[in-house]
Design an enzyme around this catalytic site. Sequence first.
Site, mmCIF file in Angstrom:
data_model
loop_
_atom_site.group_PDB
_atom_site.id
_atom_site.type_symbol
_atom_site.label_atom_id
_atom_site.label_comp_id
_atom_site.label_asym_id
_atom_site.label_seq_id
_atom_site.Cartn_x
_atom_site.Cartn_y
_atom_site.Cartn_z
ATOM 1 N N GLY A 1 0.809 -1.217 0.000
ATOM 2 C CA GLY A 1 0.000 0.000 0.000
ATOM 3 C C GLY A 1 0.842 1.267 0.000
ATOM 4 N N HIS B 1 11.641 1.235 0.835
ATOM 5 C CA HIS B 1 11.332 -0.182 1.065
ATOM 6 C C HIS B 1 12.462 -0.838 1.858
ATOM 7 C CE1 HIS B 1 7.800 -0.265 -1.352
ATOM 8 N NE2 HIS B 1 8.363 -0.263 -2.522
HETATM 9 P P1 A3P Z 1 -3.316 -5.304 -5.379
HETATM 10 O O1 A3P Z 1 -2.244 -5.865 -6.250
HETATM 11 O O2 A3P Z 1 -3.800 -6.281 -4.350
HETATM 12 O O3 A3P Z 1 -4.426 -4.712 -6.134
HETATM 13 P P2 A3P Z 1 2.301 -0.759 -3.426
HETATM 14 O O4 A3P Z 1 1.763 0.605 -3.600
HETATM 15 O O5 A3P Z 1 3.023 -0.957 -2.117
HETATM 16 O O6 A3P Z 1 3.104 -1.182 -4.589
HETATM 17 O O7 A3P Z 1 1.049 -1.727 -3.308
HETATM 18 C C1 A3P Z 1 0.250 -1.979 -4.432
HETATM 19 C C2 A3P Z 1 -1.086 -2.519 -3.952
HETATM 20 O O8 A3P Z 1 -1.849 -1.428 -3.401
HETATM 21 C C3 A3P Z 1 -1.890 -3.066 -5.102
HETATM 22 O O9 A3P Z 1 -2.674 -4.094 -4.526
HETATM 23 C C4 A3P Z 1 -2.703 -1.854 -5.525
HETATM 24 O O10 A3P Z 1 -3.856 -2.172 -6.254
HETATM 25 C C5 A3P Z 1 -3.050 -1.268 -4.161
HETATM 26 N N1 A3P Z 1 -3.380 0.168 -4.212
HETATM 27 C C6 A3P Z 1 -2.853 1.095 -5.020
HETATM 28 N N2 A3P Z 1 -3.409 2.291 -4.778
HETATM 29 C C7 A3P Z 1 -4.316 2.114 -3.811
HETATM 30 C C8 A3P Z 1 -5.235 2.981 -3.149
HETATM 31 N N3 A3P Z 1 -5.337 4.262 -3.466
HETATM 32 N N4 A3P Z 1 -6.031 2.454 -2.192
HETATM 33 C C9 A3P Z 1 -5.946 1.154 -1.876
HETATM 34 N N5 A3P Z 1 -5.106 0.279 -2.467
HETATM 35 C C10 A3P Z 1 -4.297 0.755 -3.432
#
Ligand code: A3P
Length: 310
Positions: free
Chosen positions: A60, A117
């Site tokens: 997230g 990260h």
């Molecule tokens: P999913 O692959 O389960 O859909 P990061 O940002 O750490 O790379 O994480 C990506 C994950 O966060 C993805 O999950 C993505 O869809 C989700 N994500 C991206 N933007 C988001 C938002 N505004 N609210 C909630 N989840 C989000």
Amino acid sequence: MKELYKTLPQHTYSWSLVIVTLYKYQGFWNAQHIHENTILAQSYEAQPSDVLLCSCPKSGTTWLKALSFAILTREKFNHASASPLLTTFPHDCILFLENRLEKIKENPSGLPLLATHLRYSSLPKSVITSNCKIVYMYRNIKDVLVSYYHFVRELVSLSVEDAPFEEAFDDFCQGISSFGPHWDHIREYWKASQERPDRFLFLKYEDLKKDASSNVKQLAKFVGCPFSVEEEKSGVLGNIIKLCSFDSLSNLEVNKSGKYQAYGIFGLEHRLFFRKAKDGDWENYFTDEMKEKIDKLIDEKMSGTGLVLK
Ligand code: A3P
């Protein structure tokens, strides 16, 4: 570095035709260029006023960046109508520490915000000595695994058929994932937060989804910009939550197209950072046996920490 790599544990993804090698250095797995960026990032001079947004990939981070950026810039921009987030990919609003050190030193946003990260033990020493604040975002590990699987699969342009989930599952359980072992990442931050609780805020992805309002207020307070009652009443808080929601961000043109020059090597399509954002998507991928195995592993790895991850 070339000589060093020869001595490090390494793992190459066996997915057809695709060769991605991860090396284990300073206790965590990553591709060569990320290890090199990490070493450079360790010379970053953190300031006491810095806020570091920390997370494992796919927990997230993009959401946390968007929210933090909106919180800290809400006096400058009306996020209901003229937010930079409407036209800027969230990862270009807040930079990764291990990404571009020269740019970080320039601090283009002018904000005391950085993301990373890196695991806690690999952070620049100045982060610890400066006593700056750390926000740690974490998520149901099973959903992280599924999200990570699709991210890597898409990155190397493989179909689901050509990239068996079982292999990704086995690697992840062995601790092999970018910035993994995943549990060590969480455990290190959690342990550090127990020692300096006033400098840490732990945010759980699922909690943020369930109750965005109180979690975003908590985040704002922690970064030193609490929402006033008037702001809540006039909808400033609500507008930020709405703008940063998955539905809103994932439908913006800027996030549907374009590429992110992450880590200076290749362009990652913005869309890859917005997939489904669904809690419990893991149920569509895990067999009963996999569920049992990873739950046992999580229990083992997290035992005694007091942090509940399931
Ligand atoms: P999913 O692959 O389960 O859909 P990061 O940002 O750490 O790379 O994480 C990506 C994950 O966060 C993805 O999950 C993505 O869809 C989700 N994500 C991206 N933007 C988001 C938002 N505004 N609210 C909630 N989840 C989000």
